[in-house]
Write a protein that holds these residues in place. Structure first.
Motif, PDB file in Angstrom:
ATOM      1  N   UNK A 217      12.557   3.568  28.728  1.00  0.00           N
ATOM      2  CA  UNK A 217      13.098   2.851  27.524  1.00  0.00           C
ATOM      3  C   UNK A 217      12.681   3.801  25.787  1.00  0.00           C
ATOM      4  N   UNK A 218      11.649   4.411  25.941  1.00  0.00           N
ATOM      5  CA  UNK A 218      11.898   5.131  24.423  1.00  0.00           C
ATOM      6  C   UNK A 218      12.548   6.731  25.165  1.00  0.00           C
ATOM      7  N   UNK A 219      12.318   6.706  26.406  1.00  0.00           N
ATOM      8  CA  UNK A 219      13.006   8.308  26.896  1.00  0.00           C
ATOM      9  C   UNK A 219      14.828   8.103  27.257  1.00  0.00           C
TER      10      UNK A 219
ATOM     11  N   UNK B 173      16.741   7.515  24.333  1.00  0.00           N
ATOM     12  CA  UNK B 173      17.317   7.908  23.750  1.00  0.00           C
ATOM     13  C   UNK B 173      17.735   9.101  23.644  1.00  0.00           C
ATOM     14  N   UNK B 174      17.696   9.731  24.359  1.00  0.00           N
ATOM     15  CA  UNK B 174      17.966  10.920  24.629  1.00  0.00           C
ATOM     16  C   UNK B 174      17.700  11.119  26.675  1.00  0.00           C
ATOM     17  N   UNK B 175      20.066  10.845  27.128  1.00  0.00           N
ATOM     18  CA  UNK B 175      19.951  10.731  28.036  1.00  0.00           C
ATOM     19  C   UNK B 175      19.625  11.799  29.122  1.00  0.00           C
ATOM     20  N   UNK B 176      19.819  12.495  28.887  1.00  0.00           N
ATOM     21  CA  UNK B 176      19.095  14.169  29.476  1.00  0.00           C
ATOM     22  C   UNK B 176      18.001  14.498  29.940  1.00  0.00           C
ATOM     23  N   UNK B 177      16.993  14.568  28.916  1.00  0.00           N
ATOM     24  CA  UNK B 177      15.589  14.005  29.469  1.00  0.00           C
ATOM     25  C   UNK B 177      15.906  13.049  30.030  1.00  0.00           C
ATOM     26  N   UNK B 178      15.756  12.046  30.060  1.00  0.00           N
ATOM     27  CA  UNK B 178      15.691  10.940  31.283  1.00  0.00           C
ATOM     28  C   UNK B 178      15.844  11.484  32.029  1.00  0.00           C
ATOM     29  N   UNK B 179      17.529  11.595  32.486  1.00  0.00           N
ATOM     30  CA  UNK B 179      17.411  11.779  33.733  1.00  0.00           C
ATOM     31  C   UNK B 179      16.986  12.996  34.320  1.00  0.00           C
TER      32      UNK B 179
END
Length: 137
Positions: free
Chosen positions: A37-39, A41-47
């Motif tokens: 949930x924190x990540x 904010x940056x969908x590229x880093x999340x993925x």
């Protein structure tokens, strides 16, 4: 305390929602933890992080429970309370017993102590321990 808001499902971008959908599908649960949930904010880093975590933690030469236990050890070494808790829960879910956990904690403690002693004393690495000099037998 979080340095970013933990995004709720209704706040996700379409890209982050797709990753959350994949997390839920692959884990077989509706629960998506605070790390993701924190990540978000940056969908590229999340993925990227989700894909890397899947690749590293997938079954391989090491048993999945052992991988979780290694993650606990590294998390203790780095002082990451969140990771200690989440990976202890994951290791328990993969069958880690209380006896295994106690032994793991003892090993982590011993390694931390001997690491500090070796560092403080400046102990040189034995030639026998070097990969290019070790006896292959």
């Amino acid at each position: 305390m979080a340095t970013v808001t933990l995004l709720q499902d209704h706040q996700l971008s379409p890209e982050a929602r797709a990753v959350f959908d994949d997390i839920r599908a692959k884990r077989g649960t509706d629960f998506v933890n605070n790390f993701w949930r924190a990540l978000a904010h940056d969908p590229k880093t999340l993925k990227r992080t989700w894909e890397s975590a899947q690749a590293v933690m997938a079954p391989g030469a090491l048993d999945p429970k052992v991988k979780e236990m290694l993650y606990i050890a590294v998390s203790v070494a780095h002082g990451c309370s969140y990771c200690i808790h989440s990976h202890t829960a994951a290791a328990r879910a993969k069958g880690m017993t209380e006896a295994e956990h106690a032994e793991l904690v003892a090993i982590i403690g011993m390694a931390a102590e001997t690491n500090r002693l070796v560092t403080a004393l400046g102990v040189p690495v034995d030639d026998a321990f070097l990969a290019d000099r070790a006896d292959p037998a």
